[in-house]
Scaffold this motif. Structure first.
Motif, PDB file in Angstrom:
ATOM      1  N   PRO A  64      41.899  21.333  16.810  1.00  0.00           N
ATOM      2  CA  PRO A  64      42.872  21.221  17.917  1.00  0.00           C
ATOM      3  C   PRO A  64      43.340  22.574  18.438  1.00  0.00           C
ATOM      4  O   PRO A  64      44.540  22.827  18.531  1.00  0.00           O
ATOM      5  N   PHE A  65      42.416  23.444  18.781  1.00  0.00           N
ATOM      6  CA  PHE A  65      42.785  24.787  19.230  1.00  0.00           C
ATOM      7  C   PHE A  65      42.434  25.010  20.704  1.00  0.00           C
ATOM      8  O   PHE A  65      42.268  26.140  21.143  1.00  0.00           O
ATOM      9  N   GLY A  66      42.324  23.956  21.453  1.00  0.00           N
ATOM     10  CA  GLY A  66      41.989  24.102  22.863  1.00  0.00           C
ATOM     11  C   GLY A  66      41.508  22.781  23.425  1.00  0.00           C
ATOM     12  O   GLY A  66      41.869  21.713  22.935  1.00  0.00           O
ATOM     13  N   GLY A  67      40.679  22.854  24.428  1.00  0.00           N
ATOM     14  CA  GLY A  67      40.132  21.665  25.048  1.00  0.00           C
ATOM     15  C   GLY A  67      39.202  22.071  26.169  1.00  0.00           C
ATOM     16  O   GLY A  67      39.058  23.259  26.473  1.00  0.00           O
ATOM     17  N   THR A 385      38.599  36.387  17.039  1.00  0.00           N
ATOM     18  CA  THR A 385      39.061  37.319  16.002  1.00  0.00           C
ATOM     19  C   THR A 385      40.574  37.495  16.049  1.00  0.00           C
ATOM     20  O   THR A 385      41.259  37.413  15.023  1.00  0.00           O
ATOM     21  N   VAL A 386      41.101  37.740  17.249  1.00  0.00           N
ATOM     22  CA  VAL A 386      42.545  37.915  17.396  1.00  0.00           C
ATOM     23  C   VAL A 386      43.272  36.638  16.996  1.00  0.00           C
ATOM     24  O   VAL A 386      44.309  36.679  16.308  1.00  0.00           O
ATOM     25  N   GLY A 387      42.723  35.495  17.405  1.00  0.00           N
ATOM     26  CA  GLY A 387      43.342  34.225  17.050  1.00  0.00           C
ATOM     27  C   GLY A 387      43.430  34.022  15.551  1.00  0.00           C
ATOM     28  O   GLY A 387      44.468  33.592  15.027  1.00  0.00           O
ATOM     29  N   MET A 388      42.362  34.361  14.836  1.00  0.00           N
ATOM     30  CA  MET A 388      42.361  34.201  13.383  1.00  0.00           C
ATOM     31  C   MET A 388      43.339  35.171  12.724  1.00  0.00           C
ATOM     32  O   MET A 388      44.017  34.816  11.760  1.00  0.00           O
TER      33      MET A 388
END
Length: 403
Positions: A64-67, A385-388
């Protein structure tokens, strides 16, 4: 704890709805122009649930990290069937393509505005019409900082008091530069220890100029290190009607003005975003977390839990509105795979064809997205990478508004 978990769940749900509405903005505008929408999904990865209605498959994916909203023929490299060709996005006029690509951004702006409007008429929003001119609420001595919450003892009236500044004075400018609020005054003073500043002061309707020599004091930065900073010994008086509830009609203009202020702040936040990533990395290894730094879905949901736990529903909803504004403006960044990158390609085609006409040539045709794949992959890798990194920081050292 129950209220906290409820807040975490509700904010996570709000994020999911925000993403769903963003993609719905693309879908609604695409259908309005007769484009074929193949899939409308919330999340990425393996399909958890789906159903087909007409030409469109609706579904929820595992991550659930986008769509995404899959429109037939988004690029010339996207194969379309004979049945899809008349409805392919790439075959539609450029202005229709731009509207569809902007549909998600427009939806987030509308949602953010409506949330703020609801807060404005029910509990009140920061009053965009309030007079924020720095007004002296107290004149005091200045001293060094002992720890995060304590200043050393001191005596006297401080630099401002010695220069003749009094409670109730309005400080309009520093060295001729107008001040918008007390924070601008504070920041200007902090950066100039030992300097003499000329303050434009209003008292009882009359203005005068007062020279104040800034004291040099020890302060602690975010890392707990001692630095030299300026201080003059004034605090700001409470702003009259800082938060105000508006009627249904007047709330429209007030919300629009406040929305503009939030969008300006969001742009500043986006511009400073890259510079804050090292601080997020450092926080993973124990450094203090910047409460104004970037947060992931995890971190934002945890903050939502804190707000609900303390019944701060107005702040909860305003944070969700801010999220919508961030998502809208972030997607306008002109790099693929963001919406702004696709819009940039369409506008490039339009400008290119304009110059081709000047040379007596026909349209150049749709852009070759295969040439943009290295940029797309690089941008996707950076975002992942930034998201993680931010997610890890939100797990091991989350932002806490209330200690």
């Amino acid at each position: 704890m129950a209220a906290y978990l409820l807040g975490v769940f509700l904010f996570a749900l709000g994020i999911a709805v925000t993403i769903a509405l963003h993609e719905a903005g693309h879908m609604f505008t695409a259908r309005a122009f007769g484009m074929r929408v193949r899939r409308y999904f919330i999340g990425f990865g393996p399909t958890v649930w789906s159903v087909r209605r007409g030409h469109t498959q609706y579904g929820i994916a595992a991550l659930p990290f986008g769509g995404f909203c899959d429109i037939a023929g988004m690029t010339a490299q996207d194969p379309v069937t004979h049945d899809e060709a008349p409805h392919a996005m790439v075959n539609k006029p450029w202005w229709q393509r731009v509207i569809v690509l902007s549909g998600g951004v427009a939806m987030n702006l509308i949602v953010g505005f409506l949330i703020l409007y609801g807060v404005a008429v029910t509990s009140g929003i920061p009053n965009p019409y309030a007079d924020t001119t720095p007004t002296v609420g107290q004149v005091a001595c200045v001293s060094d900082q002992v720890d995060a919450e304590t200043l050393a003892d001191c005596t006297g009236t401080g630099p401002a008091g010695e220069a003749g500044i009094e409670v109730g004075d309005r400080i309009l400018a520093i060295d001729g530069e107008e001040l918008s609020d007390f924070y601008a005054l504070r920041d200007a003073v902090l950066e100039r220890p030992g300097d003499t500043l000329t303050l434009t002061v209003e008292r009882d309707g009359a203005t005068s100029e007062v020279d104040v020599t800034v004291a040099s004091v020890t302060r602690l930065n975010a890392q707990g290190q001692e630095i030299q900073a300026g201080a003059i010994g004034v605090t700001n008086a409470p702003i009259v009607d800082a938060v105000k509830q508006f009627g249904p009609v007047e709330a429209v203009g007030a919300t629009a003005t406040f929305t503009g202020q939030l969008l300006d702040a969001t742009v500043e936040g986006l511009l400073s975003f890259p510079a804050k990533i090292p601080g997020v990395v450092a926080s993973i290894f124990g450094a203090e977390r910047d409460v104004e730094g970037p947060m992931s879905v995890v971190g934002a949901s945890r903050v939502g839990g804190e707000l609900v736990e303390r019944s701060l529903w107005d702040m909860f909803w305003m944070m969700l509105a801010s999220l919508n504004f961030f998502l809208a403006l972030f997607n306008l960044v002109p790099l693929p795979p963001l919406d702004g990158g696709h819009i940039a390609v369409v506008l490039y085609e339009k400008v290119r064809d304009f110059f081709r006409r000047l040379r007596g040539l026909g349209p150049g045709g749709p852009a070759n997205y295969e040439k943009l794949m290295p940029v797309t992959y690089a941008m996707a890798a950076v975002l992942l990478t930034v998201g993680m990194i931010v997610i890890v920081a939100d797990v091991v050292n989350p932002v806490r508004l209330f200690g």
